[in-house]
Design an enzyme around this catalytic site. Structure first.
Site, PDB file in Angstrom:
ATOM      1  CG  ASN A  15     -10.856  38.160  17.464  1.00  0.00           C
ATOM      2  OD1 ASN A  15     -11.430  38.455  18.516  1.00  0.00           O
ATOM      3  ND2 ASN A  15     -10.905  36.947  16.924  1.00  0.00           N
ATOM      4  CD  GLU A  16     -12.421  44.020  12.198  1.00  0.00           C
ATOM      5  OE1 GLU A  16     -11.254  43.896  11.796  1.00  0.00           O
ATOM      6  OE2 GLU A  16     -13.398  44.013  11.429  1.00  0.00           O
TER       7      GLU A  16
END
Ligand code: F6R
Length: 652
Positions: free
Chosen positions: A176-177
């Site tokens: 989850n950038e």
């Protein structure tokens, strides 16, 4: 001065291995700080093992969310140990991994399926079919459906009892950038540039690194009943501070854990080093004002206020939460002079000691006037990158300088570079009819395997040999450039390094032995070692551990009674200003000379294999760092130098 590397000062009756606690914290998530990753991992593995056993007693399955990357490896190693030695069974364990690169074949070298098998599943009794890893082979139009069914499967087991996490340098959890929302679900993500640059280490180049990954979403992670996040090393320090002390924001996805009721950060001292309680402990708790703490506080105050040390006033101390320092130790005037003098006395142009000078207040002894110095260089270029100015001075000032090149550094040579050298040898031998068919064949085989090599394949022994030779030649070239005889370059080829992969073997007896041998041979008055613990592959740390162990074993030998150990920092980080015990200045010309010495390492220039997230070349990093150190001294009110290399002494 630094003490034993793996033991932190115990100021609160804490037992070794227990986390550091303090009364007040600025952290918004419970955080346990351990002396090192090993102690920390043991504690996390115990928590997981207890959970597995508790569920076993209840006749239930234990549902674990697992992570890959370098951080959890030590936890998995401890779980394997408990399985082997303490009978911990995984028969009731079901696991779901966070993520997988996309696209990715499960048997590829870099796949997380392979990682999990190698690091855990193949070594414990988890039933086949109980572990789940996002599938990197599903067609792109089926990924959404796959993602939904992955989450449904987790639900079908009643959700995750425990989620283990690492954290990316950019704050990602899973993949989850930054920009991921708190309500994000399992999905296909584009990887952030910094994530790809870090992963390029494993893939050989940025171009070969996948651009996408399937990851569990933030919602899925937050739904776990317990979440434990791990972080080791000072590279993680800034993001750990942001996640723990900053606001909840999608630009640091790990900060979403502030909203979880049962999350814990388990970190080592290095990863904790930017936290308020570590940076400015006097703002958090009562502290013991010993010399180390005073130096830390005064230099901090000077830097924060942008005022030279000698200009700090009582009011500055009072206004910045340091009135108890004044009350206990003395007035600003005395404190300032004391710290200023200490800083001044760290600066020397005579790293090997100044002959015929009073050395009471100098970092090094005057005698013997001509010393034997042994510089340990973990990779073939760390000597010149990290202490090239000092290396040159030691030689110019008449000391007998040796270098112990600890590893071959072969994995960091690009295939194309190796092919160029292999072709050269084959062509040369053919032209002159050199009468060594076997040797020519080695190079011919190597050239052929390089031409046909696929991204995920390991180098053959011949190719690794050639790559090692290239780096050896470059190191010899640096030694000639500095002026030391080539016999003083000792190539140790420590065996732990020779796996042909980024993943190395653990430190072994043979590694310690080669280090002991070279120390015994040189009988140095000074040892220089890379005290840099933040290099991305951990090689520097293993190399340092080998030196520490070798020195401990040799410390009763006569020649060791005269030996001092100085630690320098590699290309990645510098010592804190209050820790520095010797600072060696460089003039503009000396800095240029150092740059030319670094240029001898041509295989490490212009788009190197292991660039990391920092796009600057090594000479640029070194120069900027050395200039910054000099700038800092100047900012504190000391003389203005062009650049400086810094050292801390290790007392064994
Ligand atoms: C791995 C993962 C990532 C890593 C993170 C830190 O499954 O999801 O979030 O945990 O990139 O990686 P390391 O531990 O290698 O620093």
């Amino acid at each position: 001065m630094i003490s034993e590397p793996s033991v932190i000062e115990n100021t609160s009756g804490r037992q070794p291995g227990e986390p550091v606690q303090s009364a007040i914290t600025y952290e918004k998530i419970p955080t346990h700080i351990y002396a090192d990753a090993k102690d920390a991992s043991r504690a996390v593995a115990h928590e997981i093992a207890d959970l597995i056993r508790e569920k076993q007693q209840q006749g239930k399955l234990c549902v674990l969310g697992l992570a890959t990357g370098s951080s959890p490896k030590t936890v998995y190693a401890e779980l394997i140990r408990q399985h082997r030695e303490e009978g911990l069974s995984f028969h009731n364990v079901v696991t779901f991994n966070l993520d997988e690169y996309y696209p990715m074949e499960p048997d590829s070298l870099q796949s997380y399926v392979r990682f999990m098998k190698e690091q855990l599943f193949d070594h414990v009794d988890i039933p086949e079919g109980n572990y789940h890893i996002p599938d990197g082979t599903v067609p792109v139009n089926k990924v959404a459906e796959f993602s939904r069914s992955y989450e449904e499967k987790i639900q079908s087991y009643g959700g995750l009892d425990f989620q283990l996490l690492g954290i990316g340098g950019n704050g990602h959890i899973g993949f989850n950038e930054p920009g991921s929302l708190i309500n994000s679900h399992t999905r296909l993500m584009m990887l952030d540039h910094s994530t790809r640059a870090a992963a390029a280490m494993d893939f050989g180049s940025l171009a070969k690194t996948p651009k996408k990954a399937i990851t569990m979403g933030v919602t899925s992670i937050l739904a776990a009943r317990r979440v434990v996040l791990l972080a080791w090393g000072e590279r993680k320090a800034p993001v750990i501070r942001a996640a723990l002390e900053g606001t909840v924001t999608e630009s640091i996805p790990a900060s979403f854990l502030q909203t979880h009721r049962n999350a814990l950060f388990v970190i080592d001292q290095a990863a904790a080093s930017d936290l308020t309680r570590m940076q400015t402990p006097w703002l958090v708790d009562t502290v013991e004002w010993d010399n180390h703490m005073i130096k830390k506080a005064v230099t901090y105050l000077s830097r924060t206020l942008g005022k030279p040390v000698l200009k700090l006033t009582n009011k500055d101390y009072n206004d910045n939460g340091m009135s108890d320092l004044l009350a206990q130790v003395g007035q600003a005037y005395d404190l300032n002079i004391d710290v200023f003098n200490q800083l001044q006395q760290t600066i020397t142009g005579w790293p090997g000691g100044k002959p015929n000078a009073d050395d009471k207040k100098r970092p090094e002894r005057a005698l013997p006037a001509s010393k034997r110095c042994l510089i340990f260089s973990p990779h073939p270029d760390d000597d010149i990158i990290s202490m090239g100015g000092t290396f040159q001075r030691l030689h110019d000032q008449g000391h007998e300088v040796h270098v112990g090149y600890q590893t071959s550094g072969n994995i960091a040579v690009a295939d194309d570079e190796a092919l160029r050298f292999a072709d050269y040898v084959v062509d040369f031998n053919e032209k002159f009819g050199i009468d060594s068919p076997e040797a020519t064949q080695i190079f011919r085989d190597a050239a052929e395997s390089l031409r046909e090599k696929k991204g995920s394949e390991m180098d053959t022994d011949e190719v690794r040999y050639i790559k090692g030779l290239i780096r050896k030649g470059e190191a010899k070239s640096t030694c000639r450039f500095v002026g030391i005889p080539v016999e003083n370059a000792h190539f140790l080829n420590m065996p732990f390094y020779e796996t042909g992969k980024v993943e190395k073997k653990p430190l072994g007896e043979a590694d310690i032995q080669v280090v002991m041998d070279v120390i015994t041979k040189v009988k140095p008055h000074q040892i220089y070692a890379a005290g840099d613990l933040a290099d991305p592959h951990g090689t520097h740390k293993v190399c340092l551990d080998a030196i520490f162990e070798a020195v401990r074993r040799l410390k009763n030998e006569d020649f060791m009674q005269d030996c001092w150990v100085w630690l320098y920092r590699g290309a990645w980080a510098e010592w804190d200003i209050h820790e520095i015990e010797m600072a060696v200045p460089m003039s503009p010309d000396q800095l240029v000379r150092k740059r030319l010495g670094i240029f001898k390492h041509q295989s490490q220039k212009d788009g190197v294999v292991y660039q990391g997230t920092d796009s600057r070349e090594f000479w640029q990093r070194a120069e900027e760092r050395n200039k910054a150190t000099a700038g800092l001294y100047n900012q504190l009110g000391l003389a203005e130098y062009e650049a400086m290399e810094a050292f801390v002494r290790w007392h064994f």
